[in-house]
Design a protein around this motif. Structure first.
Motif, PDB file in Angstrom:
ATOM      1  N   ASP A  26       0.832  -1.208   0.000  1.00 22.60           N
ATOM      2  CA  ASP A  26       0.000   0.000   0.000  1.00 22.60           C
ATOM      3  C   ASP A  26       0.862   1.252   0.000  1.00 22.60           C
ATOM      4  OD1 ASP A  26      -2.343  -1.440  -0.026  1.00 22.60           O
ATOM      5  OD2 ASP A  26      -2.769  -1.183   2.112  1.00 22.60           O
ATOM      6  N   PHE A  27       1.934   1.240   0.784  1.00 22.35           N
ATOM      7  CA  PHE A  27       2.835   2.386   0.845  1.00 22.35           C
ATOM      8  C   PHE A  27       3.500   2.620  -0.508  1.00 22.35           C
ATOM      9  CE2 PHE A  27       6.967   4.360   1.725  1.00 22.35           C
ATOM     10  CZ  PHE A  27       6.533   5.520   2.346  1.00 22.35           C
ATOM     11  N   ASP A  28       3.964   1.533  -1.132  1.00 29.13           N
ATOM     12  CA  ASP A  28       4.593   1.660  -2.451  1.00 29.13           C
ATOM     13  C   ASP A  28       3.613   2.231  -3.471  1.00 29.13           C
ATOM     14  OD1 ASP A  28       6.942   0.655  -1.426  1.00 29.13           O
ATOM     15  OD2 ASP A  28       6.664  -1.367  -2.243  1.00 29.13           O
ATOM     16  N   ALA A  29       2.366   1.767  -3.425  1.00 27.03           N
ATOM     17  CA  ALA A  29       1.344   2.275  -4.343  1.00 27.03           C
ATOM     18  C   ALA A  29       1.077   3.756  -4.077  1.00 27.03           C
ATOM     19  CB  ALA A  29       0.058   1.470  -4.200  1.00 27.03           C
ATOM     20  N   LEU A  34       1.713   9.441  -5.637  1.00 28.50           N
ATOM     21  CA  LEU A  34       2.179  10.794  -5.349  1.00 28.50           C
ATOM     22  C   LEU A  34       3.190  11.271  -6.386  1.00 28.50           C
ATOM     23  CD1 LEU A  34       2.566  10.653  -1.468  1.00 28.50           C
ATOM     24  CD2 LEU A  34       0.808  11.861  -2.767  1.00 28.50           C
ATOM     25  N   VAL A  35       4.050  10.374  -6.841  1.00 28.47           N
ATOM     26  CA  VAL A  35       5.024  10.731  -7.873  1.00 28.47           C
ATOM     27  C   VAL A  35       4.287  11.097  -9.164  1.00 28.47           C
ATOM     28  CG1 VAL A  35       6.822   9.777  -9.371  1.00 28.47           C
ATOM     29  CG2 VAL A  35       6.930   9.417  -6.899  1.00 28.47           C
ATOM     30  N   GLU A  38       2.652  14.496  -8.701  1.00 31.41           N
ATOM     31  CA  GLU A  38       3.672  15.552  -8.741  1.00 31.41           C
ATOM     32  C   GLU A  38       4.113  15.823 -10.178  1.00 31.41           C
ATOM     33  OE1 GLU A  38       7.942  16.795  -6.768  1.00 31.41           O
ATOM     34  OE2 GLU A  38       7.287  14.717  -6.637  1.00 31.41           O
ATOM     35  N   ALA A  39       4.301  14.769 -10.960  1.00 36.27           N
ATOM     36  CA  ALA A  39       4.704  14.938 -12.362  1.00 36.27           C
ATOM     37  C   ALA A  39       3.622  15.674 -13.144  1.00 36.27           C
ATOM     38  CB  ALA A  39       4.986  13.576 -12.985  1.00 36.27           C
ATOM     39  N   GLU A  40       2.361  15.334 -12.893  1.00 38.40           N
ATOM     40  CA  GLU A  40       1.262  16.024 -13.576  1.00 38.40           C
ATOM     41  C   GLU A  40       1.227  17.501 -13.203  1.00 38.40           C
ATOM     42  OE1 GLU A  40      -2.658  14.258 -13.358  1.00 38.40           O
ATOM     43  OE2 GLU A  40      -1.789  12.260 -13.377  1.00 38.40           O
TER      44      GLU A  40
END
Length: 65
Positions: A26-29, A34-35, A38-40
């Motif tokens: 879940d944390f990895d997802a 979030l990455v 952030e990119a968007e």
């Protein structure tokens, strides 16, 4: 043969390991999500900055004419 206490202990250990794995997954997802967000946002910010820059250039060109 395993005693009832040993079986319960193994079952609890397995459950904890699975729970830890799910939390990690879940944390990895969440981090990946979030990455992506952030990119968007950076992309949108760059587009907005480009539009502002072009607008300013057009206004300046209009006043110079």
């Amino acid at each position: 043969m395993l005693s009832e206490v040993e079986v319960e202990s193994l079952a609890e250990s397995d459950l904890e390991a699975r729970s830890d794995w799910l939390v990690d997954a879940d944390f990895d997802a969440l981090v990946e999500s979030l990455v992506d967000v952030e990119a968007e946002l950076r992309s949108e910010s760059l587009v907005e900055a480009d539009c502002e820059s072009r607008s300013e250039a057009l206004v300046e060109a209009a006043f110079e004419s």
